[in-house]
Design a protein around this motif. Structure first.
Motif, short mmCIF file in Angstrom:
data_model
loop_
_atom_site.label_atom_id
_atom_site.label_comp_id
_atom_site.label_asym_id
_atom_site.label_seq_id
_atom_site.Cartn_x
_atom_site.Cartn_y
_atom_site.Cartn_z
N GLN A 99 -4.31 -1.79 -0.58
CA GLN A 99 -5.73 -1.48 -0.49
C GLN A 99 -6.41 -2.58 0.31
O GLN A 99 -6.23 -3.76 0.04
N ASP A 100 -7.18 -2.15 1.32
CA ASP A 100 -7.84 -3.08 2.22
C ASP A 100 -6.78 -3.93 2.91
O ASP A 100 -5.95 -3.41 3.64
N ARG A 101 -6.72 -5.22 2.65
CA ARG A 101 -5.72 -6.07 3.29
C ARG A 101 -4.79 -6.70 2.26
O ARG A 101 -4.24 -7.79 2.46
N HIS A 102 -4.60 -6.02 1.15
CA HIS A 102 -3.82 -6.60 0.06
C HIS A 102 -2.80 -5.59 -0.46
O HIS A 102 -3.14 -4.43 -0.73
N PHE A 103 -1.55 -6.04 -0.61
CA PHE A 103 -0.54 -5.22 -1.26
C PHE A 103 -0.91 -5.03 -2.72
O PHE A 103 -1.39 -5.95 -3.39
N TRP A 104 -0.64 -3.87 -3.22
CA TRP A 104 -0.98 -3.54 -4.59
C TRP A 104 0.30 -3.38 -5.42
O TRP A 104 0.48 -4.05 -6.43
#
Length: 235
Positions: free
Chosen positions: A113-118
């Motif tokens: 999500q956005d620039r982050h791994f979830w």
């Protein structure tokens, strides 16, 4: 049959090893530049965003080396150009990717999500990996619905704001024209009243002058008759 499967596996591993060797050589040639995987955003620009409580629990239970999870492992492998990006789907700020690690015949399925791994799930079962990827894609669709709706509402509001601004400007212009027209009309009315008053005055003066002229003409005729009294008349 077992021999055939073993032979096939050996061939696949040999091909994968050769591919990895070539990829490693290319990576050494361009070690100064990180690989750009994906399009929005670049996969090598993604960062981990673990839950703070989970991160504290992991750091308290094990050392830094033992606490490395699949997310960190995936990030490192992306930076090292060890993965092949098979699929990536974006919905709003959410995305899902399917990676393949040829050396170990392993699939990595990532949700971000956005620039982050979830979330990151790895598996050596291609069918399971595809199913997880499909589930992640479906999840991004559901999660992005409110974002997409918000984007549409923002666009609609911006459009309405522009229409309102144009309408207000048009109203101001019309009001200005109306004010000018009213002012001009008032001046015209004042001018008409003034001209009408002058006309009434001039008419009265004209009537007085006509009456004075008639009186003077009567006096002239009377004096003329008196002057000519006793004189023989002319025929």
């Amino acid at each position: 049959m077992k021999y055939s499967l073993s032979l096939r596996r050996a061939v696949l591993l040999a091909v994968a090893g050769a591919s990895l060797h070539g990829a490693a050589a290319r990576a050494q040639e361009s070690a100064s530049s990180a690989p750009v995987v994906g399009t929005r955003p670049a996969m090598n620009a993604l960062t981990s965003q673990p839950d703070p409580s989970a991160q504290q629990a992991a750091s308290g239970a094990a050392g830094a080396g033992d606490a490395q999870g699949d997310v960190s492992e995936l990030m490192q492998m992306i930076r090292d150009s060890k993965l092949v990006e098979l699929r990536t789907t974006y919905n709003g700020s959410y995305g899902a990717s399917l990676f393949f690690y040829p050396q170990e015949m392993t699939y990595y399925v990532a949700l971000f999500q956005d620039r982050h791994f979830w979330r990151v799930i790895k598996s050596q079962d291609d069918v399971r990996a595809e199913a997880i990827y499909a589930g992640f894609v479906k999840q991004t669709v559901q999660l992005a619905d409110i974002e997409i709706h918000r984007t549409e509402l923002q666009a609609q509001k911006a459009f309405l704001d522009r229409v309102i601004a144009l309408s207000e400007d048009r109203a101001k212009r019309l009001q200005a024209d109306l004010d000018v027209a009213r002012t001009q009309q008032a001046q015209v009315n004042d001018h008409q009243r003034a001209v009408q008053g002058e006309a009434v005055t001039l008419r009265a003066e004209k009537e007085r002058a006509q009456a004075q002229l008639r009186e003077l003409q009567r006096q002239v005729q009377q004096l003329q008759r008196q002057t000519e009294a006793g004189l023989p008349g002319t025929r």
